[in-house]
Design a protein around this motif. Structure first.
Motif, PDB file in Angstrom:
ATOM      1  N   ALA A   1      35.197  48.399  45.304  1.00 38.24           N
ATOM      2  CA  ALA A   1      36.537  48.996  45.241  1.00 38.24           C
ATOM      3  C   ALA A   1      37.577  47.963  45.686  1.00 38.24           C
ATOM      4  N   GLN A   2      37.238  47.206  46.718  1.00 39.73           N
ATOM      5  CA  GLN A   2      38.122  46.136  47.177  1.00 39.73           C
ATOM      6  C   GLN A   2      38.305  45.090  46.086  1.00 39.73           C
ATOM      7  N   TYR A   3      37.219  44.726  45.424  1.00 35.94           N
ATOM      8  CA  TYR A   3      37.285  43.745  44.336  1.00 35.94           C
ATOM      9  C   TYR A   3      38.213  44.231  43.225  1.00 35.94           C
ATOM     10  N   HIS A   4      38.050  45.462  42.779  1.00 35.20           N
ATOM     11  CA  HIS A   4      38.869  45.994  41.676  1.00 35.20           C
ATOM     12  C   HIS A   4      40.346  46.072  42.078  1.00 35.20           C
ATOM     13  N   ARG A   5      40.618  46.396  43.340  1.00 36.15           N
ATOM     14  CA  ARG A   5      42.014  46.452  43.792  1.00 36.15           C
ATOM     15  C   ARG A   5      42.650  45.075  43.719  1.00 36.15           C
ATOM     16  N   LEU A   6      41.944  44.048  44.200  1.00 31.85           N
ATOM     17  CA  LEU A   6      42.474  42.691  44.174  1.00 31.85           C
ATOM     18  C   LEU A   6      42.596  42.167  42.744  1.00 31.85           C
ATOM     19  N   LYS A   7      41.621  42.490  41.920  1.00 31.85           N
ATOM     20  CA  LYS A   7      41.629  42.028  40.532  1.00 31.85           C
ATOM     21  C   LYS A   7      42.795  42.637  39.760  1.00 31.85           C
ATOM     22  N   SER A   8      43.121  43.889  40.060  1.00 31.82           N
ATOM     23  CA  SER A   8      44.191  44.568  39.316  1.00 31.82           C
ATOM     24  C   SER A   8      45.567  43.972  39.584  1.00 31.82           C
ATOM     25  N   ASP A   9      45.717  43.242  40.696  1.00 34.22           N
ATOM     26  CA  ASP A   9      47.014  42.650  41.045  1.00 34.22           C
ATOM     27  C   ASP A   9      47.209  41.254  40.459  1.00 34.22           C
ATOM     28  N   LEU A  10      46.218  40.742  39.738  1.00 36.64           N
ATOM     29  CA  LEU A  10      46.282  39.367  39.242  1.00 36.64           C
ATOM     30  C   LEU A  10      46.952  39.300  37.876  1.00 36.64           C
ATOM     31  N   PRO A  11      47.511  38.132  37.528  1.00 40.60           N
ATOM     32  CA  PRO A  11      48.035  37.947  36.171  1.00 40.60           C
ATOM     33  C   PRO A  11      46.922  38.101  35.142  1.00 40.60           C
ATOM     34  N   GLU A  12      47.286  38.534  33.964  1.00 40.44           N
ATOM     35  CA  GLU A  12      46.296  38.711  32.904  1.00 40.44           C
ATOM     36  C   GLU A  12      45.601  37.387  32.594  1.00 40.44           C
ATOM     37  N   GLY A  13      44.294  37.423  32.521  1.00 42.04           N
ATOM     38  CA  GLY A  13      43.522  36.239  32.185  1.00 42.04           C
ATOM     39  C   GLY A  13      43.073  35.409  33.374  1.00 42.04           C
ATOM     40  N   ALA A  14      43.541  35.746  34.582  1.00 38.98           N
ATOM     41  CA  ALA A  14      43.140  34.980  35.765  1.00 38.98           C
ATOM     42  C   ALA A  14      41.711  35.333  36.156  1.00 38.98           C
ATOM     43  N   VAL A  15      40.938  34.319  36.495  1.00 39.74           N
ATOM     44  CA  VAL A  15      39.560  34.507  36.955  1.00 39.74           C
ATOM     45  C   VAL A  15      39.574  34.649  38.472  1.00 39.74           C
ATOM     46  N   LEU A  16      38.910  35.684  38.995  1.00 36.08           N
ATOM     47  CA  LEU A  16      38.884  35.932  40.436  1.00 36.08           C
ATOM     48  C   LEU A  16      37.597  35.387  41.047  1.00 36.08           C
ATOM     49  N   LEU A  17      37.753  34.408  41.952  1.00 37.03           N
ATOM     50  CA  LEU A  17      36.630  33.887  42.726  1.00 37.03           C
ATOM     51  C   LEU A  17      36.604  34.640  44.048  1.00 37.03           C
ATOM     52  N   PHE A  18      35.623  35.525  44.196  1.00 34.65           N
ATOM     53  CA  PHE A  18      35.554  36.499  45.290  1.00 34.65           C
ATOM     54  C   PHE A  18      34.594  35.985  46.357  1.00 34.65           C
ATOM     55  N   ARG A  19      35.120  35.661  47.539  1.00 35.88           N
ATOM     56  CA  ARG A  19      34.309  35.040  48.589  1.00 35.88           C
ATOM     57  C   ARG A  19      33.349  36.054  49.209  1.00 35.88           C
ATOM     58  N   LEU A  20      32.057  35.685  49.172  1.00 38.49           N
ATOM     59  CA  LEU A  20      31.007  36.461  49.817  1.00 38.49           C
ATOM     60  C   LEU A  20      30.160  35.504  50.653  1.00 38.49           C
ATOM     61  N   GLY A  21      30.459  35.419  51.938  1.00 39.07           N
ATOM     62  CA  GLY A  21      29.715  34.498  52.788  1.00 39.07           C
ATOM     63  C   GLY A  21      29.932  33.055  52.371  1.00 39.07           C
ATOM     64  N   ASP A  22      28.848  32.387  52.017  1.00 39.04           N
ATOM     65  CA  ASP A  22      28.913  30.975  51.632  1.00 39.04           C
ATOM     66  C   ASP A  22      29.077  30.781  50.130  1.00 39.04           C
ATOM     67  N   PHE A  23      29.347  31.854  49.409  1.00 36.10           N
ATOM     68  CA  PHE A  23      29.468  31.757  47.946  1.00 36.10           C
ATOM     69  C   PHE A  23      30.763  32.398  47.456  1.00 36.10           C
TER      70      PHE A  23
ATOM     71  N   TYR B   1      57.902  32.317  39.406  1.00 38.06           N
ATOM     72  CA  TYR B   1      56.524  32.307  38.895  1.00 38.06           C
ATOM     73  C   TYR B   1      55.571  31.700  39.927  1.00 38.06           C
ATOM     74  N   LEU B   2      55.979  30.594  40.530  1.00 36.02           N
ATOM     75  CA  LEU B   2      55.124  29.944  41.522  1.00 36.02           C
ATOM     76  C   LEU B   2      54.907  30.815  42.755  1.00 36.02           C
ATOM     77  N   VAL B   3      55.994  31.391  43.257  1.00 37.53           N
ATOM     78  CA  VAL B   3      55.922  32.125  44.525  1.00 37.53           C
ATOM     79  C   VAL B   3      55.303  33.503  44.348  1.00 37.53           C
ATOM     80  N   ASN B   4      55.742  34.246  43.351  1.00 36.41           N
ATOM     81  CA  ASN B   4      55.357  35.651  43.236  1.00 36.41           C
ATOM     82  C   ASN B   4      54.129  35.889  42.375  1.00 36.41           C
ATOM     83  N   THR B   5      53.920  35.061  41.358  1.00 34.68           N
ATOM     84  CA  THR B   5      52.736  35.247  40.514  1.00 34.68           C
ATOM     85  C   THR B   5      51.561  34.415  41.017  1.00 34.68           C
ATOM     86  N   LEU B   6      51.807  33.134  41.295  1.00 31.69           N
ATOM     87  CA  LEU B   6      50.717  32.254  41.724  1.00 31.69           C
ATOM     88  C   LEU B   6      50.569  32.193  43.237  1.00 31.69           C
ATOM     89  N   ARG B   7      51.510  32.786  43.973  1.00 35.56           N
ATOM     90  CA  ARG B   7      51.429  32.876  45.440  1.00 35.56           C
ATOM     91  C   ARG B   7      51.289  31.500  46.088  1.00 35.56           C
TER      92      ARG B   7
END
Length: 477
Positions: free
Chosen positions: A12-34, A237-243
């Motif tokens: 659920a956390q993953y989907h919430r974060l993914k939904s806030d991203l620009p279209e086409g952005a790949v989400l690298l989701f940190r899980l421990g050492d990966f 674009y830099l500040v609000n979309t790409l953070r």
């Protein structure tokens, strides 16, 4: 009706974060050492990165180790993808969901990957806007802090300038068909952004807020709504979309097209300004490589800019000729100048890495070495200019170009002394390795270091005693 599959708190956390991203952005989701990728992101990454695609239940997934992430991210950027970095922002506690946030979004025109960057070329993000018949163009190189804008009267001029600058990424207002048509043949990655942020009023507010000023007149943007829209849109674009952190962008330069001779893409190619005309010719068979005697990456980038945008103003041309002639007629002093410039290296990108928090101890040392050259450089320039009184370019600027440059070299002995006192002579490349700060610079740090080393020694002594007491030579504590 089949029951809906219940999501775990982490997904659920993953989907919430993914939904806030620009279209086409790949989400690298940190899980421990990966870093883990799921669903369509996993399929995309597995194909681009040539890593194994697995599946847990109905969820496609793949992963990569965080310590090797830079190499993989570089491949995704080279493929034109945006990459969102989701990090754990607190220590993991068993039985509790770790807080995670997207800390930044990397894109082809905004990354800091040294393996992908070319030292002698800028890595520009370009933003376009349109106001009436005028086209606005702004470019930002986050790695150097360059931020400039201009306006053009027609599509041909816009295309020529984009071909000259060769941005890695172009962003434009959503739904502007004329801009879409103008950049249809571009090899850059093209992204849309909300149209309202490019409006001159909202863009002007964005710029004034960033620079902390009441008016943009000092930046040359008075009565330049198209350029204002492009510059403000790029920053938004830099500040609000790409953070991204843009605090190091402290200057915006507006330039006029009529100050320079326009060279369109056909002219640049046929005259072999930057690259040879035929593919089988060596790379050095062009004007840029023939005249490039620069000793720093900053100089190489400036030379590319000058060759592709020749001056059209006679006074400015003569001022530059005077500066060049001063050194041509003083070879020994020129060589001394070049030797000092070599130690300056790529000061622009060094400062940027330190400003945005991606630098290391070696960057601090390079900063110190560069600043140490300033007094000598200023002295050489003053000496050379003082002996150049016979040159007859009387219609050059009243204040010679070399004098203007020398005045910008500020000696910073306190900064040099601080770095020399604080940083070891050979710091490690990675910050996590430690050992960057000299002993006796900080009593608090020395105390912590002492506790760590004494603790290790105590454990070693304890292990030795237990081995003797138990007679088990392989015992480990």
């Amino acid at each position: 009706m089949a029951a809906k599959t219940k999501q775990t708190p982490m997904m659920a956390q993953y989907h919430r974060l993914k939904s806030d991203l620009p279209e086409g952005a790949v989400l690298l989701f940190r899980l421990g050492d990966f870093y883990e990728m799921f669903f369509d992101d996993a399929k995309v990454c597995a194909e681009i990165l040539n890593i194994t695609l697995t599946q847990r239940g109905a969820t496609p997934m793949c992963g990569l180790p965080h310590h090797a992430a830079d190499n993989y991210i570089g491949k995704l950027l080279a493929a034109g993808r945006m990459v969102a970095m989701c990090e754990q922002i607190e220590e993991a506690v068993p039985g509790k969901l770790v807080k995670r946030e997207v800390t930044q979004i990397l894109s082809p025109g905004t990354h800091f990957d040294e393996k992908m960057l070319t030292a002698e070329r800028n890595n520009f993000l370009a933003a376009l806007s349109r106001e009436g018949k005028a086209f606005g163009l702004a470019v930002i190189d986050l790695t150097t802090g360059d931020f400039k804008a201009t306006e053009m009267a027609d599509t041909a001029a816009l295309q020529a300038e984009l071909e000259r600058l060769k941005p890695s990424e172009i962003v434009h207002p959503t739904g502007d068909s004329s801009l879409v048509a103008a950049i249809a043949g571009s090899r850059a990655v093209i992204n849309e952004h909300e149209g309202w942020v490019f409006a001159s009023d909202s863009a002007g507010y964005t710029l004034r807020d960033h620079f902390g000023v009441q008016s943009l007149d000092g930046f040359g943007l008075k009565n330049r709504p198209a350029a204002t829209g492009a510059a403000g849109g790029a920053l938004h674009y830099l500040v609000n979309t790409l953070r991204r952190d843009v605090a190091h962008l402290r200057q915006l330069n507006f330039y006029e097209g009529h100050d320079f001779l326009t060279l369109d893409s056909t002219t640049l190619r046929n005259l072999e300004i930057l690259e040879p005309l035929t593919r089988d010719a060596p790379n050095a068979a062009c004007l840029y490589h023939a005249v490039n005697q620069t000793v720093t990456p900053m100089g190489a980038r400036r030379l590319r800019d000058w060759l592709t945008q020749p001056l059209a103003n006679a006074a400015a041309i003569h001022a530059r000729q005077l500066a060049v002639q001063t050194w041509v007629e003083d070879g020994p002093r020129l060589e001394l100048l070049r030797n000092r410039l070599r130690e300056v290296r790529d000061l622009e990108r060094t400062l940027t890495r330190l400003s945005v928090g991606t630098g290391n101890g070696r960057d601090l040392l390079n900063l110190r070495f560069a600043i140490e050259q300033f007094p000598g450089l200023r002295s050489l320039i003053d000496e050379a200019h003082g002996e150049a009184g016979e040159l007859e370019l009387h219609d050059a600027e009243d204040v010679p170009l070399l004098t203007q440059l020398a005045a910008q070299l500020k000696e910073l002995p306190e900064v040099v002394a601080l770095i020399a006192r604080a940083i070891v002579d050979e710091p490690p490349l990675a910050l996590r390795e430690g050992g960057i700060i000299r002993e006796k610079f900080s009593a608090e740090l020395d105390e912590l270091r002492g506790g760590a080393s004494e603790g290790k020694e105590w454990i070693a002594q304890m292990q030795k005693r237990e081995i003797e007491n138990t007679g088990i030579p392989s015992l480990k504590v």
